[in-house]
Design an enzyme around this catalytic site. Structure first.
Site, short mmCIF file in Angstrom:
data_model
loop_
_atom_site.label_atom_id
_atom_site.label_comp_id
_atom_site.label_asym_id
_atom_site.label_seq_id
_atom_site.Cartn_x
_atom_site.Cartn_y
_atom_site.Cartn_z
N ARG A 273 11.70 -1.28 10.62
CA ARG A 273 10.62 -0.81 11.50
C ARG A 273 10.50 -1.69 12.73
O ARG A 273 10.61 -2.92 12.62
CB ARG A 273 9.29 -0.79 10.72
CG ARG A 273 8.96 0.57 10.15
CD ARG A 273 7.78 0.58 9.25
NE ARG A 273 6.57 -0.02 9.79
CZ ARG A 273 5.39 -0.03 9.17
NH1 ARG A 273 5.27 0.54 7.97
NH2 ARG A 273 4.34 -0.60 9.70
N ARG B 193 -9.46 1.36 8.60
CA ARG B 193 -8.92 0.07 9.03
C ARG B 193 -9.97 -0.75 9.76
O ARG B 193 -9.71 -1.90 10.12
CB ARG B 193 -7.77 0.41 9.97
CG ARG B 193 -6.75 -0.61 10.22
CD ARG B 193 -5.66 -0.55 9.19
NE ARG B 193 -4.40 -0.96 9.75
CZ ARG B 193 -3.24 -0.44 9.43
NH1 ARG B 193 -3.15 0.53 8.55
NH2 ARG B 193 -2.15 -0.90 9.95
N ARG C 151 -0.10 -8.47 13.58
CA ARG C 151 -0.67 -7.48 12.64
C ARG C 151 -1.53 -8.18 11.60
O ARG C 151 -2.59 -7.68 11.21
CB ARG C 151 0.44 -6.67 11.96
CG ARG C 151 1.06 -5.64 12.90
CD ARG C 151 2.43 -5.19 12.44
NE ARG C 151 2.43 -4.53 11.16
CZ ARG C 151 3.50 -4.43 10.37
NH1 ARG C 151 4.65 -4.96 10.73
NH2 ARG C 151 3.41 -3.80 9.23
N ARG D 58 11.92 -5.81 4.66
CA ARG D 58 11.68 -4.39 4.34
C ARG D 58 12.66 -3.50 5.11
O ARG D 58 12.94 -3.74 6.28
CB ARG D 58 10.25 -3.99 4.73
CG ARG D 58 10.06 -2.47 4.60
CD ARG D 58 8.64 -2.03 4.71
NE ARG D 58 7.99 -2.42 5.96
CZ ARG D 58 6.70 -2.21 6.21
NH1 ARG D 58 5.94 -1.62 5.31
NH2 ARG D 58 6.17 -2.61 7.34
N LYS E 273 0.83 -1.21 0.00
CA LYS E 273 0.00 0.00 0.00
C LYS E 273 0.87 1.27 0.00
O LYS E 273 0.64 2.19 -0.77
CB LYS E 273 -0.92 0.02 1.24
CG LYS E 273 -1.82 -1.19 1.38
CD LYS E 273 -2.70 -1.12 2.60
CE LYS E 273 -1.96 -1.12 3.91
NZ LYS E 273 -1.23 -2.38 4.23
P1 AP5 Z 1 4.93 -1.59 1.77
O1 AP5 Z 1 4.57 -0.76 0.59
O2 AP5 Z 1 5.74 -0.96 2.86
O3 AP5 Z 1 3.62 -2.32 2.37
P2 AP5 Z 1 2.38 -1.73 3.16
O4 AP5 Z 1 1.17 -2.42 2.65
O5 AP5 Z 1 2.39 -0.24 3.17
O6 AP5 Z 1 2.73 -2.32 4.59
P3 AP5 Z 1 2.71 -1.66 6.05
O7 AP5 Z 1 3.44 -2.67 6.93
O8 AP5 Z 1 3.25 -0.27 6.07
O9 AP5 Z 1 1.22 -1.67 6.35
P4 AP5 Z 1 0.57 -1.73 7.70
O10 AP5 Z 1 -0.81 -1.54 7.28
O11 AP5 Z 1 0.84 -2.90 8.56
O12 AP5 Z 1 1.31 -0.57 8.53
P5 AP5 Z 1 0.93 0.93 8.84
O13 AP5 Z 1 2.17 1.71 8.75
O14 AP5 Z 1 -0.27 1.33 8.09
O15 AP5 Z 1 5.71 -2.88 1.21
C1 AP5 Z 1 6.17 -3.89 2.08
C2 AP5 Z 1 7.49 -4.46 1.55
O16 AP5 Z 1 7.23 -5.13 0.30
C3 AP5 Z 1 8.56 -3.38 1.21
O17 AP5 Z 1 9.82 -3.92 1.51
C4 AP5 Z 1 8.41 -3.16 -0.30
O18 AP5 Z 1 9.63 -2.75 -0.89
C5 AP5 Z 1 7.99 -4.55 -0.77
N1 AP5 Z 1 7.08 -4.53 -1.92
C6 AP5 Z 1 6.04 -3.68 -2.15
N2 AP5 Z 1 5.42 -4.01 -3.30
C7 AP5 Z 1 6.09 -5.08 -3.81
C8 AP5 Z 1 5.92 -5.90 -4.97
N3 AP5 Z 1 4.92 -5.66 -5.84
N4 AP5 Z 1 6.74 -6.93 -5.17
C9 AP5 Z 1 7.77 -7.19 -4.27
N5 AP5 Z 1 7.98 -6.45 -3.15
C10 AP5 Z 1 7.15 -5.43 -2.92
O19 AP5 Z 1 0.46 0.83 10.37
C11 AP5 Z 1 1.39 0.58 11.41
C12 AP5 Z 1 0.64 0.60 12.75
O20 AP5 Z 1 0.04 1.90 12.97
C13 AP5 Z 1 -0.55 -0.38 12.84
O21 AP5 Z 1 -0.13 -1.68 13.23
C14 AP5 Z 1 -1.42 0.31 13.91
O22 AP5 Z 1 -0.91 0.10 15.20
C15 AP5 Z 1 -1.25 1.79 13.58
N6 AP5 Z 1 -2.25 2.27 12.61
C16 AP5 Z 1 -2.03 2.78 11.37
N7 AP5 Z 1 -3.18 3.14 10.78
C17 AP5 Z 1 -4.16 2.85 11.65
C18 AP5 Z 1 -5.59 2.98 11.61
N8 AP5 Z 1 -6.22 3.48 10.52
N9 AP5 Z 1 -6.30 2.58 12.68
C19 AP5 Z 1 -5.68 2.10 13.79
N10 AP5 Z 1 -4.34 1.95 13.90
C20 AP5 Z 1 -3.59 2.32 12.84
#
Ligand code: AP5
Length: 209
Positions: free
Chosen positions: A155, A88, A166, A122, A16
């Protein structure tokens, strides 16, 4: 006409953030990542950051009311946006619907096995936030950002136990959004296992109609 109000759904690690950054560059829409905003609040030790850290370190969700208060102004202030990591929960989706309608919700699909594989490898730039993968998309110089030269970091929530939690939290709390948006005719799916460039092309096709 192109979509201007887009939400990216999908499990942790689906891509994402990677896609949202590329889409923002291509379309000029604002990239709003609740995870990035929260990590910034934690780094600055704000009251919100201190409150959120415990949930984030465990891989649990931060309570809905804190998240909706945090994002509301950013959404209303933007002329079009790409939401990454929000909504979410169904409660967050209902709150969003009261702020503004979406043009579409795009679900980036990836298996649990692939999620664990990707997140363990990552790395993220500590300054500009550019996302790398040591297996699929490594930096040119070891552990340094190609764009700004700053160090890359792992991270704190990208460790195996927290990744598993997660993913479970995603299954229980976030996956119901697939049905929620599907019923409204707003859900679109892309295969997140394809190379990043192909995923981007598919999303661009969707949003430009
Ligand atoms: P990446 O693009 O980083 O993936 P992502 O889907 O953004 O993953 P996140 O881990 O950031 O999502 P998340 O939802 O768990 O975390 P968030 O920060 O929102 O890609 C991942 C890896 O794959 C990278 O190494 C990339 O290079 C690689 N990659 C990408 N595309 C590829 C492809 N096509 N092929 C091969 N490799 C590829 O949330 C973190 C925390 O914040 C949550 O756990 C929660 O505690 C809190 N939080 C955030 N938002 C909320 C909310 N709305 N409500 C409540 N709590 C929240």
């Amino acid at each position: 006409m192109s979509w201007k109000r887009i939400a990216l759904l999908g499990p942790p690690g689906a891509g994402k953030g990677t896609q949202a950054k590329l889409l923002a560059e291509k379309t000029g829409l604002v990239h709003l990542s609740t995870g990035d905003i929260l990590r910034e609040e934690v780094a600055r030790s704000t009251a919100l950051g201190k409150a959120a850290k415990g949930w984030m370190d465990k891989g649990d969700l931060v309570p809905d009311d804190l998240i909706v208060d945090m994002i509301r102004g950013r959404i209303t202030g933007a002329d079009g946006f790409i939401l990454d990591g929000f909504p979410r929960t169904v409660v967050q989706a209902e709150a969003l619907a009261k702020i503004t309608p979406l043009d579409g919700a795009i679900n980036v699909v990836l298996s649990q096995e692939e999620v664990i594989h990707r997140l363990s490898s990552r790395r993220v730039c500590q300054d500009c936030g550019k996302i790398y993968n040591l297996l699929f998309d490594p930096p040119k110089v070891d552990m340094r950002c190609d764009a700004c030269g700053s160090p890359l970091f792992l991270r704190s929530d990208d460790n195996p136990d927290v990744i598993k939690n997660r993913y479970n939290v995603y299954t229980q709390e976030t996956a119901p959004l697939i049905e929620y948006y599907s019923k409204q005719g707003l859900l679109y799916e892309v295969d997140g296992k394809k190379p990043s460039r192909d995923v981007l092309d598919r999303i661009l096709n969707l949003i430009t109609g």
